[in-house]
Design an enzyme around this catalytic site. Structure first.
Site, PDB file in Angstrom:
ATOM      1  N   PRO A 145     -57.501  11.291 -31.073  1.00 27.35           N
ATOM      2  CG  PRO A 145     -55.220  11.242 -30.811  1.00 27.35           C
ATOM      3  CD  PRO A 145     -56.326  12.145 -31.123  1.00 27.35           C
ATOM      4  CD  GLU A 146     -62.778  11.130 -27.439  1.00 29.64           C
ATOM      5  OE1 GLU A 146     -63.370  10.550 -26.521  1.00 29.64           O
ATOM      6  OE2 GLU A 146     -63.350  11.873 -28.243  1.00 29.64           O
ATOM      7  CE  LYS A 167     -58.515  11.772 -23.834  1.00 27.30           C
ATOM      8  NZ  LYS A 167     -58.961  13.184 -23.852  1.00 27.30           N
ATOM      9  NE  ARG A 214     -62.742  20.676 -27.283  1.00 24.88           N
ATOM     10  CZ  ARG A 214     -62.162  19.526 -26.968  1.00 24.88           C
ATOM     11  NH1 ARG A 214     -61.844  19.286 -25.714  1.00 24.88           N
ATOM     12  NH2 ARG A 214     -61.907  18.629 -27.873  1.00 24.88           N
TER      13      ARG A 214
END
Length: 267
Positions: free
Chosen positions: A2-3, A59, A257
């Site tokens: 979820p962004e 978020k 990342r």
DNA sequence: TCGATCCTGTAG
DNA sequence: CTACAGGATCGA
């Protein structure tokens, strides 16, 4: 997963499926989900409270209640939050039992959380977040100014929630592709034209992701996987670049990342 | 500013 | 089996 786009999707779905519902009972099914608050506290505060509004900040999903409290849900990496007319069985970590249906929090990895706070405490709680990229106040000058003392590469810079609230790994990569910027470029090397392009690209990819989410699924209880949201670079290692098809998308690590980019047309 | 860490699931 | 996962926080 979820962004900002998924969280926005969740909030809009809740607004249409469970407006002004009353929570009869809340059940936190794993103590980790409400850390550092106790399960008992959260359940007590939510009992018999009426929902007055749903809001997204960065978020975070904020569920405002008529009893002076607000629920804060963060979906972490694998959280899903949705309304259902009937009980759900698989992977459920928390349930808000409503006067009609239930709101379910699924989250296999349990990086997400659900906590409750006095409404007046919300501003302090959220004070660290930077500007909302879809607000008009998110100008390229403001973005540039927020980088004034940083020398980070632009991709890790964009993941800092104090700089751009709600941006995450997928849409940071997509925005950099759209703006034709190399993710390794240090922020102190960007021109005004670069900042302007980046700001516009961030807004563009986020808006499109939200629209595509509604277009790609008819089910309110699921958010489409990234590959259905027409990403240009994210998750496309070794595939031909959509803009200069003789090159291929590369993946490398930045600050732990994955970063995807086209080494030819992002420079 | 980086690396490790919290967890589980899935793909190769 | 290993590698990887879209988030956030903590300590060195």
């Amino acid at each position: 997963m979820p962004e900002l786009p998924e969280v926005e999707y969740v909030v809009r779905r809740l607004r249409e499926s469970a407006p002004s519902a009353t929570i009869r009972r809340a059940r936190i099914l794993h103590p980790r989900m409400s850390r550092p608050q106790s399960v008992a506290l959260v359940q007590r505060r939510l009992r018999d409270a009426r929902i007055t509004a749903y809001e997204r900040r960065a978020k975070n999903i904020l569920i405002h209640l008529d009893n002076g409290s607000a629920v804060r849900v963060h979906l972490g990496m694998t959280g899903h939050l949705f309304w259902s007319a009937s009980p759900v069985s698989k992977g459920v970590r928390a349930v808000l039992e409503l006067d009609r249906g239930v709101i379910v929090l699924e989250d296999p990895r349990m990086f997400g959380r659900i906590t409750v706070h006095p409404t007046h405490a919300l501003p302090d709680l959220l004070a660290e977040y930077g500007p909302e990229p879809l607000d008009a106040s998110f100008t390229w000058q403001a973005l540039k100014d927020s980088a004034s003392r940083s020398r980070l590469p632009v991709k890790p810079f964009l993941l800092d929630q104090r700089k751009v609230a709600g941006l995450g790994n997928i849409w940071a990569a997509e925005a950099l592709f759209l703006a034709r910027l190399d993710p390794r470029r240090r922020v102190d090397s960007l021109s005004d034209a670069d900042w302007r392009a980046l700001r516009n690209a961030i807004r563009s990819v986020l808006k499109r992701a939200i629209d595509n989410a509604f277009a790609a699924t008819s089910r309110p209880d699921e958010f489409p996987e990234a590959d259905l949201l027409s990403t240009r670079v994210y998750g496309r290692e070794s595939e031909p670049c959509r803009r200069c098809p003789t090159s291929s998308i590369q993946r490398f690590e930045q600050a732990g990342r994955s970063t995807y980019f086209c080494p030819n047309c992002q420079c």
